[in-house]
Design a protein around this motif. Structure first.
Motif, PDB file in Angstrom:
ATOM      1  N   LEU A 208       2.014   8.070   5.459  1.00 44.48           N
ATOM      2  CA  LEU A 208       2.472   6.759   5.004  1.00 44.48           C
ATOM      3  C   LEU A 208       1.350   5.724   4.946  1.00 44.48           C
ATOM      4  CD1 LEU A 208       5.873   6.416   6.912  1.00 44.48           C
ATOM      5  CD2 LEU A 208       5.552   6.752   4.466  1.00 44.48           C
ATOM      6  N   HIS A 209       0.188   6.076   5.445  1.00 44.42           N
ATOM      7  CA  HIS A 209      -0.892   5.091   5.555  1.00 44.42           C
ATOM      8  C   HIS A 209      -1.218   4.458   4.211  1.00 44.42           C
ATOM      9  CE1 HIS A 209      -4.984   3.485   6.080  1.00 44.42           C
ATOM     10  NE2 HIS A 209      -4.621   3.306   7.337  1.00 44.42           N
ATOM     11  N   ASP A 210      -1.412   5.270   3.198  1.00 48.37           N
ATOM     12  CA  ASP A 210      -1.777   4.721   1.887  1.00 48.37           C
ATOM     13  C   ASP A 210      -0.621   3.964   1.252  1.00 48.37           C
ATOM     14  OD1 ASP A 210      -3.999   4.558  -0.070  1.00 48.37           O
ATOM     15  OD2 ASP A 210      -2.523   5.498  -1.408  1.00 48.37           O
ATOM     16  N   VAL A 211       0.621   4.370   1.555  1.00 45.86           N
ATOM     17  CA  VAL A 211       1.790   3.647   1.031  1.00 45.86           C
ATOM     18  C   VAL A 211       1.759   2.207   1.516  1.00 45.86           C
ATOM     19  CG1 VAL A 211       4.313   3.490   1.105  1.00 45.86           C
ATOM     20  CG2 VAL A 211       3.210   5.723   0.868  1.00 45.86           C
ATOM     21  N   TYR A 212       1.419   2.011   2.784  1.00 48.53           N
ATOM     22  CA  TYR A 212       1.417   0.662   3.359  1.00 48.53           C
ATOM     23  C   TYR A 212       0.096  -0.062   3.119  1.00 48.53           C
ATOM     24  CZ  TYR A 212       6.009   0.760   5.405  1.00 48.53           C
ATOM     25  OH  TYR A 212       7.373   0.767   5.557  1.00 48.53           O
ATOM     26  N   ASN A 214      -1.760   0.395   0.344  1.00 47.64           N
ATOM     27  CA  ASN A 214      -1.809   0.101  -1.090  1.00 47.64           C
ATOM     28  C   ASN A 214      -0.406   0.199  -1.692  1.00 47.64           C
ATOM     29  OD1 ASN A 214      -4.885   0.042  -1.513  1.00 47.64           O
ATOM     30  ND2 ASN A 214      -4.568   2.036  -0.523  1.00 47.64           N
ATOM     31  N   PRO A 215       0.490  -0.698  -1.294  1.00 42.15           N
ATOM     32  CA  PRO A 215       1.884  -0.592  -1.757  1.00 42.15           C
ATOM     33  C   PRO A 215       2.033  -0.667  -3.270  1.00 42.15           C
ATOM     34  CG  PRO A 215       1.486  -2.709  -0.689  1.00 42.15           C
ATOM     35  CD  PRO A 215       0.290  -1.854  -0.411  1.00 42.15           C
ATOM     36  N   GLU A 216       1.087  -1.349  -3.946  1.00 47.74           N
ATOM     37  CA  GLU A 216       1.192  -1.458  -5.403  1.00 47.74           C
ATOM     38  C   GLU A 216       1.048  -0.100  -6.087  1.00 47.74           C
ATOM     39  OE1 GLU A 216      -3.109  -2.218  -4.189  1.00 47.74           O
ATOM     40  OE2 GLU A 216      -1.091  -2.720  -3.471  1.00 47.74           O
ATOM     41  N   HIS A 220       7.881   2.089  -5.733  1.00 44.34           N
ATOM     42  CA  HIS A 220       9.275   2.399  -5.434  1.00 44.34           C
ATOM     43  C   HIS A 220       9.437   3.007  -4.044  1.00 44.34           C
ATOM     44  CE1 HIS A 220      10.411   1.133  -9.338  1.00 44.34           C
ATOM     45  NE2 HIS A 220       9.866   2.152  -9.979  1.00 44.34           N
ATOM     46  N   VAL A 221       8.497   3.833  -3.633  1.00 38.84           N
ATOM     47  CA  VAL A 221       8.557   4.423  -2.295  1.00 38.84           C
ATOM     48  C   VAL A 221       8.384   3.337  -1.237  1.00 38.84           C
ATOM     49  CG1 VAL A 221       7.321   5.910  -0.661  1.00 38.84           C
ATOM     50  CG2 VAL A 221       7.863   6.747  -2.959  1.00 38.84           C
ATOM     51  N   TYR A 222       7.431   2.442  -1.459  1.00 37.42           N
ATOM     52  CA  TYR A 222       7.216   1.342  -0.503  1.00 37.42           C
ATOM     53  C   TYR A 222       8.461   0.464  -0.400  1.00 37.42           C
ATOM     54  CZ  TYR A 222       5.472  -2.998   1.501  1.00 37.42           C
ATOM     55  OH  TYR A 222       5.306  -4.114   2.294  1.00 37.42           O
ATOM     56  N   ASN A 223       9.051   0.107  -1.548  1.00 38.78           N
ATOM     57  CA  ASN A 223      10.244  -0.739  -1.527  1.00 38.78           C
ATOM     58  C   ASN A 223      11.407  -0.062  -0.818  1.00 38.78           C
ATOM     59  OD1 ASN A 223       9.082  -2.925  -2.794  1.00 38.78           O
ATOM     60  ND2 ASN A 223       9.759  -2.334  -4.842  1.00 38.78           N
ATOM     61  N   LEU A 224      11.537   1.240  -1.010  1.00 31.76           N
ATOM     62  CA  LEU A 224      12.602   1.962  -0.320  1.00 31.76           C
ATOM     63  C   LEU A 224      12.347   1.974   1.187  1.00 31.76           C
ATOM     64  CD1 LEU A 224      15.100   3.719  -0.148  1.00 31.76           C
ATOM     65  CD2 LEU A 224      13.690   5.705  -0.780  1.00 31.76           C
ATOM     66  N   ALA A 225      11.108   2.246   1.588  1.00 32.03           N
ATOM     67  CA  ALA A 225      10.783   2.250   3.012  1.00 32.03           C
ATOM     68  C   ALA A 225      11.093   0.901   3.653  1.00 32.03           C
ATOM     69  CB  ALA A 225       9.310   2.609   3.220  1.00 32.03           C
ATOM     70  N   GLU A 226      10.727  -0.176   2.984  1.00 38.23           N
ATOM     71  CA  GLU A 226      10.972  -1.508   3.537  1.00 38.23           C
ATOM     72  C   GLU A 226      12.450  -1.888   3.512  1.00 38.23           C
ATOM     73  OE1 GLU A 226       8.310  -3.944   4.973  1.00 38.23           O
ATOM     74  OE2 GLU A 226       8.316  -1.793   5.378  1.00 38.23           O
ATOM     75  N   ALA A 227      13.195  -1.390   2.514  1.00 42.21           N
ATOM     76  CA  ALA A 227      14.636  -1.635   2.494  1.00 42.21           C
ATOM     77  C   ALA A 227      15.313  -0.923   3.657  1.00 42.21           C
ATOM     78  CB  ALA A 227      15.228  -1.174   1.164  1.00 42.21           C
TER      79      ALA A 227
END
Length: 303
Positions: A208-212, A214-216, A220-227
């Motif tokens: 998940l490191h790169d997801v957080y 570099n969320p851009e 969609h994965v980042y937004n789902l994780a934060e939701a």
């Protein structure tokens, strides 16, 4: 669409039925309003003024829980279809409802402790602890704890069957990590119950490191994780506000269902459905992120 000249309400008119026995659908019959309004039966004798408020608040919660469960199942289905966008979109409705639930609990604070005590004894041994649908929300999200909570719950057989099914099914937490794996992220799937071991935790953080960071690039994965984190947080917020309202009404008295009351409720504030999504923030480096990255259209500093 035309306007009913009698009531001024826009309605869609259809020809009257020639069958005298066939009733036209109305607002009240569609929503079963007469039946709904018969469901508030006071137990206190003589009837306590605030018992109606108490019943309506909790019946309304159960209706919202029903809708939340429906939407969480839809979120699960979207994740199984490898559609993080749709899963995140559907979660936004859940988050909005949960925000309303946090506000709604404070309507109970319009009761004084004396108001509540005037009918509290009539509730025993019933308790909000026994809400099967709230437990379903927990189980579906990933807060299961081996079903320990079910041992002290009085419930209908159909409620027990639903809870047992939720315990057996993969939670949203498992569905999320399995979705990540199918999308190519090298993460491990944490256990349904208990804490993840160190190897699993580290693999999740690495994946998940790169997801957080570099969320851009993982929108969609980042937004789902934060939701999902927001959903987890809303459950915590509801618990916290509920504890404070109960403490304000009954102080240190035991709960009507036999629990320790505020003490028990306070102990639930540590529960997390997505603990590793909370913890991944601590794995990010301040030096690597702050003051060193600019968007592609942002001019160099000083220009």
């Amino acid at each position: 669409m035309s306007e009913d000249k009698t009531t001024g309400c826009p309605v869609a008119h259809s020809p009257a039925s020639s069958d005298d026995d066939q009733e036209l659908l109305s607002y009240g019959s569609y929503l079963r309003v007469p039946e709904l309004l018969e469901l508030q039966e006071l137990k206190s004798e003589p009837p306590a003024h605030d018992e109606l408020l108490f019943i309506i608040i909790h019946q309304t919660y159960e209706l919202w829980f029903k809708l939340i469960l429906f939407e969480l199942d839809s979120v699960r289905d979207a994740m199984r279809n490898d559609d993080p966008y749709e899963a995140s979109r559907l979660l936004q409705r859940v988050l909005t409802i949960e925000g309303l639930l946090v506000q709604q609990i404070h309507v109970l604070e319009t009761m004084t402790p004396r108001d509540f005590l005037s009918f509290r004894s009539a509730l025993m041994p019933a308790s909000g602890f026994q809400s099967a649908q709230f437990r379903e929300v927990e189980f579906a999200s990933g807060i299961k704890q081996g079903g320990e909570v079910m041992k002290n719950m009085q419930m209908l057989e159909q409620e027990r069957e639903r809870l047992e099914r939720r315990l057996e099914e993969p939670s949203l937490r498992t569905e999320f990590y399995e979705l990540l794996q199918r999308l190519g992220y090298e993460v491990a799937v944490p256990p349904e119950e208990g804490e993840a071991d160190e190897e699993t935790r580290q693999k999740v953080f690495d994946g998940l490191h790169d997801v957080y960071e570099n969320p851009e690039n993982h929108f969609h994965v980042y937004n789902l994780a934060e939701a999902l984190v927001s959903h987890d947080q809303n459950i915590l917020l509801w618990r916290f506000h509920h504890v404070r309202v109960v403490e304000r009404l009954i102080g240190t008295k035991p709960g009507t269902g036999g629990s320790s009351g505020v003490g028990y409720l306070s102990s639930t504030l540590e529960k997390r459905a997505f603990p590793l999504l909370w913890e991944v923030r601590g794995q990010l480096s301040d030096e690597a992120l702050y003051g060193t990255r600019r968007g592609p259209t942002q001019p160099p500093l000083g220009e």
